[in-house]
Design a protein around this motif. Structure first.
Motif, PDB file in Angstrom:
ATOM      1  N   ASP A  68      38.481  27.459  55.784  1.00  0.00           N
ATOM      2  CA  ASP A  68      37.436  26.898  54.673  1.00  0.00           C
ATOM      3  C   ASP A  68      37.898  26.843  53.291  1.00  0.00           C
ATOM      4  OD1 ASP A  68      35.106  26.186  53.251  1.00  0.00           O
ATOM      5  OD2 ASP A  68      34.006  26.715  54.874  1.00  0.00           O
ATOM      6  N   LYS A  70      36.375  26.683  50.672  1.00  0.00           N
ATOM      7  CA  LYS A  70      35.404  27.354  49.849  1.00  0.00           C
ATOM      8  C   LYS A  70      35.589  28.664  49.723  1.00  0.00           C
ATOM      9  CE  LYS A  70      31.843  25.838  51.775  1.00  0.00           C
ATOM     10  NZ  LYS A  70      32.234  25.049  52.788  1.00  0.00           N
ATOM     11  N   TYR A  71      36.622  29.242  50.718  1.00  0.00           N
ATOM     12  CA  TYR A  71      36.696  30.753  50.953  1.00  0.00           C
ATOM     13  C   TYR A  71      37.367  31.341  49.719  1.00  0.00           C
ATOM     14  CZ  TYR A  71      38.090  35.317  52.594  1.00  0.00           C
ATOM     15  OH  TYR A  71      38.469  36.618  52.646  1.00  0.00           O
ATOM     16  N   GLU A  74      36.493  36.680  49.739  1.00  0.00           N
ATOM     17  CA  GLU A  74      35.227  37.773  49.832  1.00  0.00           C
ATOM     18  C   GLU A  74      35.485  38.450  51.094  1.00  0.00           C
ATOM     19  OE1 GLU A  74      33.758  33.880  48.170  1.00  0.00           O
ATOM     20  OE2 GLU A  74      34.877  34.389  50.134  1.00  0.00           O
ATOM     21  N   THR A  76      34.711  39.083  54.168  1.00  0.00           N
ATOM     22  CA  THR A  76      33.962  38.966  55.023  1.00  0.00           C
ATOM     23  C   THR A  76      34.556  39.480  56.634  1.00  0.00           C
ATOM     24  OG1 THR A  76      35.175  36.854  55.540  1.00  0.00           O
ATOM     25  CG2 THR A  76      32.996  36.593  54.225  1.00  0.00           C
ATOM     26  N   THR A  96      32.502  33.453  56.390  1.00  0.00           N
ATOM     27  CA  THR A  96      32.445  33.055  55.075  1.00  0.00           C
ATOM     28  C   THR A  96      31.016  33.307  54.593  1.00  0.00           C
ATOM     29  OG1 THR A  96      31.188  30.883  55.229  1.00  0.00           O
ATOM     30  CG2 THR A  96      33.562  30.963  55.576  1.00  0.00           C
ATOM     31  N   VAL A  97      30.903  33.675  53.064  1.00  0.00           N
ATOM     32  CA  VAL A  97      29.823  34.008  52.401  1.00  0.00           C
ATOM     33  C   VAL A  97      28.663  33.134  52.567  1.00  0.00           C
ATOM     34  CG1 VAL A  97      30.627  35.793  51.130  1.00  0.00           C
ATOM     35  CG2 VAL A  97      30.742  33.515  50.152  1.00  0.00           C
ATOM     36  N   GLN A  98      29.178  31.618  52.717  1.00  0.00           N
ATOM     37  CA  GLN A  98      28.300  30.478  52.838  1.00  0.00           C
ATOM     38  C   GLN A  98      27.362  30.724  54.156  1.00  0.00           C
ATOM     39  OE1 GLN A  98      31.512  30.126  51.914  1.00  0.00           O
ATOM     40  NE2 GLN A  98      30.934  29.974  49.674  1.00  0.00           N
ATOM     41  N   ASP A  99      27.930  31.257  55.021  1.00  0.00           N
ATOM     42  CA  ASP A  99      27.077  31.332  56.366  1.00  0.00           C
ATOM     43  C   ASP A  99      26.833  32.877  56.522  1.00  0.00           C
ATOM     44  OD1 ASP A  99      26.107  31.157  58.857  1.00  0.00           O
ATOM     45  OD2 ASP A  99      27.520  29.922  59.659  1.00  0.00           O
ATOM     46  N   ASP A 120      32.643  32.156  61.177  1.00  0.00           N
ATOM     47  CA  ASP A 120      31.099  32.162  61.409  1.00  0.00           C
ATOM     48  C   ASP A 120      30.657  31.877  62.760  1.00  0.00           C
ATOM     49  OD1 ASP A 120      30.412  32.740  58.496  1.00  0.00           O
ATOM     50  OD2 ASP A 120      31.512  30.859  58.090  1.00  0.00           O
ATOM     51  N   HIS A 138      31.278  27.571  62.315  1.00  0.00           N
ATOM     52  CA  HIS A 138      29.690  27.761  62.510  1.00  0.00           C
ATOM     53  C   HIS A 138      29.245  27.440  64.263  1.00  0.00           C
ATOM     54  CE1 HIS A 138      29.812  27.668  58.194  1.00  0.00           C
ATOM     55  NE2 HIS A 138      30.607  26.640  58.365  1.00  0.00           N
TER      56      HIS A 138
END
Length: 255
Positions: A68, A70-71, A74, A76, A96-99, A120, A138
């Motif tokens: 991703d 956006k990663y 972090e 995870t 990911t921190v988004q999920d 995720d 996801h």
């Protein structure tokens, strides 16, 4: 038990009986349960937790950073249960921190060669993923699912308990529990009757599921109308699970 050419970070936590093959690389913040066997050239990056009796074959990449964009590094996690078999070239990515911040895999799953599990994902127990199955980020899969070789699942799709996808399926919508799908795009082709019989489902349960399936897919009803009729006509745990898997859909169900 640990080959002298293996590179294991001092911060990794391995049970006393874990076997590690030649040229494997195990990073910090990796935990590996008892009875596990890590093959040659396997790379495991943390934070990752692998349960007991995990079997990983050569050239698999487990717990790597996700793809991703956006990663941003972090911390995870990847969390894997017991008795999983991870064959050659499989890639399992962290979350990911988004999920939810972690990718979660249950127990007793078979990941055949070159399967990819994206960030995720949440995978249940007792699944079979044939060669080169690809799960985008996801994705949520239930228990006892079977995905045929070269199948691909779009991000955020749900795939219900005991459902099956034929080889080469392109899955862009949610798959209800107990059904069988195939094709590009995937279409439903009936209940997974062979799988249900092999797993000991009663004749009453299979009969109820067959009637519920007809209401959803064969009677020309809206989904809401079909689910209302199923609730009014059946009081079986299996039909309730079938209804629940449809109600949980966020992308619409495979037709």
């Amino acid at each position: 038990m640990i080959h002298p050419t293996a590179l294991i970070d001092p911060a990794a936590r391995l049970a006393d009986d874990v076997e590690v093959g030649p040229f494997a690389v195990i990073g910090a913040d990796v935990e590996i349960g008892a009875g596990s066997r890590i093959g040659p050239h396997v790379v495991i990056k943390g934070p990752t937790v692998l349960g007991a009796r995990t079997r990983i074959f050569q050239f698999a990449s487990v717990g790597e950073d996700c793809q991703d964009k956006k990663y941003a590094g972090e911390p995870t996690r990847l969390v894997v249960g017991d008795d999983n078999v991870i064959r050659e070239g499989v890639t399992l990515h962290r979350g990911t921190v988004q999920d939810r911040g972690e990718t979660v895999i249950g127990s007793r799953n078979l990941f055949m060669a070159y399967v990819h599990v994206g960030h995720d994902c949440v995978i249940g127990n007792d699944g079979i993923f044939a060669n080169q199955v690809t799960l985008a980020g996801h994705v949520k899969l239930g228990d006892f699912v079977i995905l045929g070789g070269l199948s691909a699942v779009h991000q955020f799709c749900h795939f219900g308990d005991h459902a099956m996808a034929g080889g080469g399926s392109i899955i862009t919508k949610d798959t209800p529990a107990y059904v069988m799908i195939n094709g590009n795009p995937a279409q439903v082709h009936g209940l997974n009757l062979v799988g249900l019989r092999r797993r000991g489902f009663s004749k009453e349960a299979i009969r109820g599921l067959s009637e519920a399936y007809k209401l959803v897919y064969r009677q020309g009803l809206t989904t809401e109308q079909a689910l209302e009729q199923i609730r009014a006509s059946f009081a079986l745990p299996e039909t309730e699970a079938f209804v629940a898997s449809i109600e949980a859909s966020t992308r619409g169900i495979v037709r």
